[in-house]
Design an enzyme around this catalytic site. Structure first.
Site, PDB file in Angstrom:
ATOM      1  N   ASP A 100      65.980  33.210  49.572  1.00 37.86           N
ATOM      2  CA  ASP A 100      66.096  34.656  49.335  1.00 37.86           C
ATOM      3  C   ASP A 100      66.010  35.412  50.667  1.00 37.86           C
ATOM      4  OD1 ASP A 100      63.416  34.270  49.809  1.00 37.86           O
ATOM      5  OD2 ASP A 100      62.709  35.328  48.022  1.00 37.86           O
ATOM      6  N   SER A 101      65.879  34.659  51.778  1.00 38.90           N
ATOM      7  CA  SER A 101      66.029  35.263  53.107  1.00 38.90           C
ATOM      8  C   SER A 101      67.451  35.812  53.263  1.00 38.90           C
ATOM      9  CB  SER A 101      65.727  34.243  54.206  1.00 38.90           C
ATOM     10  OG  SER A 101      66.420  33.031  53.974  1.00 38.90           O
ATOM     11  N   GLU A 142      54.441  27.655  54.524  1.00 37.74           N
ATOM     12  CA  GLU A 142      54.924  28.579  55.557  1.00 37.74           C
ATOM     13  C   GLU A 142      53.766  29.204  56.322  1.00 37.74           C
ATOM     14  OE1 GLU A 142      57.920  31.326  54.202  1.00 37.74           O
ATOM     15  OE2 GLU A 142      57.935  32.422  56.098  1.00 37.74           O
TER      16      GLU A 142
HETATM   17  O1  KIV Z   1      64.045  32.233  51.935  1.00 39.27           O
HETATM   18  C1  KIV Z   1      63.884  31.382  52.826  1.00 39.27           C
HETATM   19  O2  KIV Z   1      64.695  31.225  53.744  1.00 39.27           O
HETATM   20  C2  KIV Z   1      62.668  30.561  52.759  1.00 39.27           C
HETATM   21  C3  KIV Z   1      62.361  29.714  53.959  1.00 39.27           C
HETATM   22  C4  KIV Z   1      61.849  30.539  55.060  1.00 39.27           C
HETATM   23  C5  KIV Z   1      61.436  28.609  53.617  1.00 39.27           C
HETATM   24  O3  KIV Z   1      61.973  30.600  51.803  1.00 39.27           O
END
Ligand code: KIV
Length: 272
Positions: free
Chosen positions: A52-53, A190
């Site tokens: 969701d990044s 994380e």
């Molecule tokens: O949404 C994302 O990219 C993540 C990673 C940072 C683990 O959850």
């Protein structure tokens, strides 16, 4: 010491558990679109995370909260069309699983059915236990996510290292054990102290994939745009940059603009 690398035609949940048992580290990167996913997959990555990044990297939002389930499904289906080798894990976005296990199952089914994903990931420990169990009861593999959980940013107010205090570390260990007992196949940890992350990885059978969690875990994940040096303003200590694509792209764009304006492009060979 790590064992010889076994060649897997396709990465499955079973391969990941085998990798942990054989001391082979797991490499995971994010992708949100077909073209990037194809390059990442063909480079031999074990897991692609449709994170969701995407909310930050693709859409330019300040947090991961605004991205919707439909948008995640769009990104995930583009990624799935590109891959031949790796496992594709898709984030359940904010508001699609918290506090409502039925909704969690419905959201996960949509991701599996409409995008063709192989697993879902969600953030949190005991507070999402019921959702985790219900998703798993439908045969959908679940990856957990503990430590810094960006969907809870407004609860914590900062993106600093998590679980530095003893009580927080104890809770994190309990949550990790619970996620394993419920049936999660892996957990992302994380931004937590390396010593704590290593302890968790050693105490569990399922793989622990770290981001800012040191080298004592079973694998690593980075946001692809960050490790490629495309997002230059984001510079956390844990991030290693493997390229400087921002500068490369900027140089190419500037040259193109110059060539168009000077009518150097297209030349005689580049026209019909
Ligand atoms: O949404 C994302 O990219 C993540 C990673 C940072 C683990 O959850």
């Amino acid at each position: 010491m790590s064992a010889a690398k076994k060649e897997y035609k396709r990465i499955t949940i079973k391969s990941l558990l085998e990798m942990k048992a054989n001391n082979e580290k797991i490499a995971m990167l994010t992708s949100y679109d077909y073209t990037m996913a194809k390059i990442v997959d063909q480079s031999g990555i074990d897991i692609i995370l449709v994170g969701d990044s995407a909310s930050n990297v693709m859409a330019g939002h300040e947090t991961t909260l605004p991205i919707t389930l439909d948008q995640m499904i769009y990104h995930a289906s583009s990624v799935v069309r590109a891959i031949e080798h790796c496992l594709v894990v898709v984030d359940l976005p904010f508001g699609t699983y918290q506090g409502n296990s039925r909704l969690a199952l419905e959201s996960s089914i949509r991701i599996m059915k409409e995008a063709g994903a192989h697993a879902v990931k969600l953030e949190g420990g005991s507070q999402v236990g019921e959702s985790v169990s219900r998703i798993l009861s439908a045969g959908i593999p679940v990856m957990g996510h503990l430590g810094l959980t960006p969907q809870s940013i407004y609860k914590f107010g900062t993106y600093t290292v998590r679980a530095k205090k003893d009580d927080e570390a104890k809770k994190l260990k309990e949550d990790a054990l619970l996620l394993e007992q419920l049936g999660c196949f892996a957990i992302v940890l994380e931004k937590v102290p390396a010593k704590l992350a290593e302890e968790v990885a050693k105490s569990l059978k399922i793989p622990i994939i770290g981001i800012g969690a040191g080298s004592g875990v079973d694998g690593q994940v980075l946001v692809t745009h960050d490790m490629l040096g495309m997002t230059v303003e984001f510079q956390p200590r844990f991030l290693r940059r493997y390229a400087n694509i921002y500068d490369e792209m900027s140089t190419a764009f500037k040259q193109y603009i110059t060539d168009v304006k000077s009518v150097d492009f297209p030349n005689k060979k580049e026209q019909y």
